[in-house]
Design a protein around this motif. Sequence first.
Motif, PDB file in Angstrom:
ATOM      1  N   SER A  68      11.148   2.813 -10.458  1.00 22.42           N
ATOM      2  CA  SER A  68      10.120   2.475  -9.475  1.00 22.42           C
ATOM      3  C   SER A  68       8.853   3.248  -9.769  1.00 22.42           C
ATOM      4  CB  SER A  68      10.607   2.811  -8.062  1.00 22.42           C
ATOM      5  OG  SER A  68      11.832   2.184  -7.777  1.00 22.42           O
ATOM      6  N   ALA A  69       7.725   2.693  -9.324  1.00 21.50           N
ATOM      7  CA  ALA A  69       6.436   3.339  -9.570  1.00 21.50           C
ATOM      8  C   ALA A  69       6.150   4.446  -8.565  1.00 21.50           C
ATOM      9  CB  ALA A  69       5.319   2.299  -9.531  1.00 21.50           C
ATOM     10  N   LEU A  70       6.480   4.214  -7.296  1.00 25.06           N
ATOM     11  CA  LEU A  70       6.047   5.107  -6.225  1.00 25.06           C
ATOM     12  C   LEU A  70       7.189   5.502  -5.306  1.00 25.06           C
ATOM     13  CD1 LEU A  70       2.994   2.914  -5.211  1.00 25.06           C
ATOM     14  CD2 LEU A  70       2.771   5.174  -6.260  1.00 25.06           C
ATOM     15  N   HIS A  71       7.043   6.679  -4.681  1.00 28.82           N
ATOM     16  CA  HIS A  71       7.877   7.016  -3.532  1.00 28.82           C
ATOM     17  C   HIS A  71       7.459   6.105  -2.385  1.00 28.82           C
ATOM     18  CE1 HIS A  71       9.525  11.052  -4.809  1.00 28.82           C
ATOM     19  NE2 HIS A  71       8.597  10.856  -5.728  1.00 28.82           N
ATOM     20  N   TYR A  72       8.427   5.677  -1.588  1.00 28.25           N
ATOM     21  CA  TYR A  72       8.094   4.813  -0.453  1.00 28.25           C
ATOM     22  C   TYR A  72       7.631   5.675   0.714  1.00 28.25           C
ATOM     23  CZ  TYR A  72       8.261   0.838   2.711  1.00 28.25           C
ATOM     24  OH  TYR A  72       7.925  -0.154   3.604  1.00 28.25           O
ATOM     25  N   ASP A  73       6.343   5.976   0.732  1.00 31.48           N
ATOM     26  CA  ASP A  73       5.741   6.760   1.803  1.00 31.48           C
ATOM     27  C   ASP A  73       4.633   5.936   2.442  1.00 31.48           C
ATOM     28  OD1 ASP A  73       3.738   6.785  -0.117  1.00 31.48           O
ATOM     29  OD2 ASP A  73       3.862   8.931  -0.522  1.00 31.48           O
ATOM     30  N   ASP A  74       3.803   6.578   3.250  1.00 29.75           N
ATOM     31  CA  ASP A  74       2.772   5.839   3.979  1.00 29.75           C
ATOM     32  C   ASP A  74       1.794   5.140   3.043  1.00 29.75           C
ATOM     33  OD1 ASP A  74       1.389   5.186   6.543  1.00 29.75           O
ATOM     34  OD2 ASP A  74      -0.218   6.359   5.616  1.00 29.75           O
ATOM     35  N   THR A  75       1.417   5.811   1.951  1.00 30.20           N
ATOM     36  CA  THR A  75       0.488   5.203   0.995  1.00 30.20           C
ATOM     37  C   THR A  75       1.096   3.967   0.355  1.00 30.20           C
ATOM     38  OG1 THR A  75      -0.569   7.333   0.540  1.00 30.20           O
ATOM     39  CG2 THR A  75      -0.877   5.607  -1.101  1.00 30.20           C
ATOM     40  N   ALA A  76       2.362   4.065  -0.061  1.00 30.32           N
ATOM     41  CA  ALA A  76       3.038   2.911  -0.669  1.00 30.32           C
ATOM     42  C   ALA A  76       3.187   1.772   0.333  1.00 30.32           C
ATOM     43  CB  ALA A  76       4.408   3.331  -1.203  1.00 30.32           C
ATOM     44  N   ARG A  77       3.519   2.102   1.581  1.00 30.34           N
ATOM     45  CA  ARG A  77       3.644   1.061   2.606  1.00 30.34           C
ATOM     46  C   ARG A  77       2.330   0.317   2.796  1.00 30.34           C
ATOM     47  NH1 ARG A  77       7.406   4.690   4.953  1.00 30.34           N
ATOM     48  NH2 ARG A  77       5.745   5.918   5.905  1.00 30.34           N
ATOM     49  N   ARG A  78       1.223   1.029   2.764  1.00 27.23           N
ATOM     50  CA  ARG A  78      -0.082   0.389   2.947  1.00 27.23           C
ATOM     51  C   ARG A  78      -0.444  -0.518   1.771  1.00 27.23           C
ATOM     52  NH1 ARG A  78      -4.241   4.976   4.738  1.00 27.23           N
ATOM     53  NH2 ARG A  78      -5.638   3.168   4.836  1.00 27.23           N
ATOM     54  N   MET A  79       0.202  -0.308   0.630  1.00 24.52           N
ATOM     55  CA  MET A  79       0.020  -1.206  -0.510  1.00 24.52           C
ATOM     56  C   MET A  79       0.924  -2.430  -0.410  1.00 24.52           C
ATOM     57  SD  MET A  79      -0.134   1.214  -3.875  1.00 24.52           S
ATOM     58  CE  MET A  79      -0.600   2.938  -3.742  1.00 24.52           C
ATOM     59  N   ILE A  80       2.176  -2.207   0.030  1.00 23.83           N
ATOM     60  CA  ILE A  80       3.212  -3.240  -0.049  1.00 23.83           C
ATOM     61  C   ILE A  80       3.225  -4.170   1.156  1.00 23.83           C
ATOM     62  CG2 ILE A  80       5.715  -3.600  -0.120  1.00 23.83           C
ATOM     63  CD1 ILE A  80       5.871  -0.955  -1.736  1.00 23.83           C
ATOM     64  N   LEU A  81       3.070  -3.635   2.360  1.00 26.43           N
ATOM     65  CA  LEU A  81       3.224  -4.449   3.567  1.00 26.43           C
ATOM     66  C   LEU A  81       2.222  -5.602   3.661  1.00 26.43           C
ATOM     67  CD1 LEU A  81       4.236  -1.856   6.306  1.00 26.43           C
ATOM     68  CD2 LEU A  81       5.681  -3.246   4.815  1.00 26.43           C
ATOM     69  N   PRO A  82       0.955  -5.435   3.226  1.00 27.48           N
ATOM     70  CA  PRO A  82       0.056  -6.598   3.249  1.00 27.48           C
ATOM     71  C   PRO A  82       0.545  -7.737   2.352  1.00 27.48           C
ATOM     72  CG  PRO A  82      -1.212  -4.576   3.111  1.00 27.48           C
ATOM     73  CD  PRO A  82       0.221  -4.187   2.895  1.00 27.48           C
ATOM     74  N   LEU A  83       1.187  -7.395   1.238  1.00 25.58           N
ATOM     75  CA  LEU A  83       1.768  -8.427   0.370  1.00 25.58           C
ATOM     76  C   LEU A  83       2.999  -9.039   1.019  1.00 25.58           C
ATOM     77  CD1 LEU A  83       2.249  -9.906  -2.382  1.00 25.58           C
ATOM     78  CD2 LEU A  83       3.518  -7.863  -3.096  1.00 25.58           C
ATOM     79  N   LYS A  84       3.828  -8.204   1.626  1.00 28.05           N
ATOM     80  CA  LYS A  84       5.114  -8.655   2.154  1.00 28.05           C
ATOM     81  C   LYS A  84       4.959  -9.478   3.433  1.00 28.05           C
ATOM     82  CE  LYS A  84       9.773  -6.772   2.715  1.00 28.05           C
ATOM     83  NZ  LYS A  84      10.584  -5.553   2.508  1.00 28.05           N
ATOM     84  N   TYR A  85       4.054  -9.049   4.307  1.00 28.92           N
ATOM     85  CA  TYR A  85       3.950  -9.706   5.615  1.00 28.92           C
ATOM     86  C   TYR A  85       2.557 -10.244   5.939  1.00 28.92           C
ATOM     87  CZ  TYR A  85       8.353  -7.205   6.413  1.00 28.92           C
ATOM     88  OH  TYR A  85       9.639  -6.722   6.311  1.00 28.92           O
ATOM     89  N   GLY A  86       1.546  -9.875   5.141  1.00 32.65           N
ATOM     90  CA  GLY A  86       0.178 -10.211   5.505  1.00 32.65           C
ATOM     91  C   GLY A  86      -0.476 -11.288   4.678  1.00 32.65           C
TER      92      GLY A  86
END
Length: 244
Positions: free
Chosen positions: A81-99
């Motif tokens: 994996s590229a990143l630890h799943y923390d707040d910064t990673a969530r702000r990258m991933i969640l717009p793709l996943k749900y937005g």
Amino acid sequence: MKPLLRWVLDSVLPPSCLVCAEPVEAEGQLCVNCFRRANFVTAPFCACCGVPLNISAPGGDASQLCRACESFRPAFTIARSALHYDDTARRMILPLKYGDQSEASAGLARLMRRPGENMLQAANLLVPVPLHAARLRQRRYNQAAVLAIALARLTGRPLGLDALYRQRRTRPLEGLGEQERRDELAGSIVMKQGMDVQGKRVLVIDDVMTTGATAHQCALALRAGGAARVDVLTVARVADPRLQ
């Protein structure tokens, strides 16, 4: 025409950081501040599932396994994996996943390429983790498939977008332990009839890995279909699944 179109689009809608709204030079980049805050996965991590290990853990060599992989070896060979799943990673991933912000996939794919370069170059086929049909209708697209497409464009590797499918819907996995997740997912993911993976090296793509139970089921299905090897590449990895 493509460079001209890109220039026009950038003039009207200037590219912004994957995490915040700060302007950047090109779409899919991180601004300086967000890049500094990004928590990239670095050694030591499990030689199999790629989960980050405590820096104070004994050993620390490249063959070290986490406790979970020592007690239960997953069907895939390695996961990174590229990143630890923390707040910064969530702000990258969640717009793709749900937005519905699928344009973020190109930048995320570039982040994934760093830890996954060797696996990408060796892969005969990129296969996304499938969504159940009901969830796919709800979300309108599979974020893992969008990431797989972006990685294929970036690397030229072949795609198997519908190689796997979920034959039954499972309950949400949040809050479940490792064994509970494996039990819930058992037999839920199968390979599409007529799909040929015989002797191939397959790379499974997803956004986040928690315990690896979903990736394990994907690997079981692909290995049953004759895949020679199955690896896994995700944007982010939960550092300690027991806390989820």
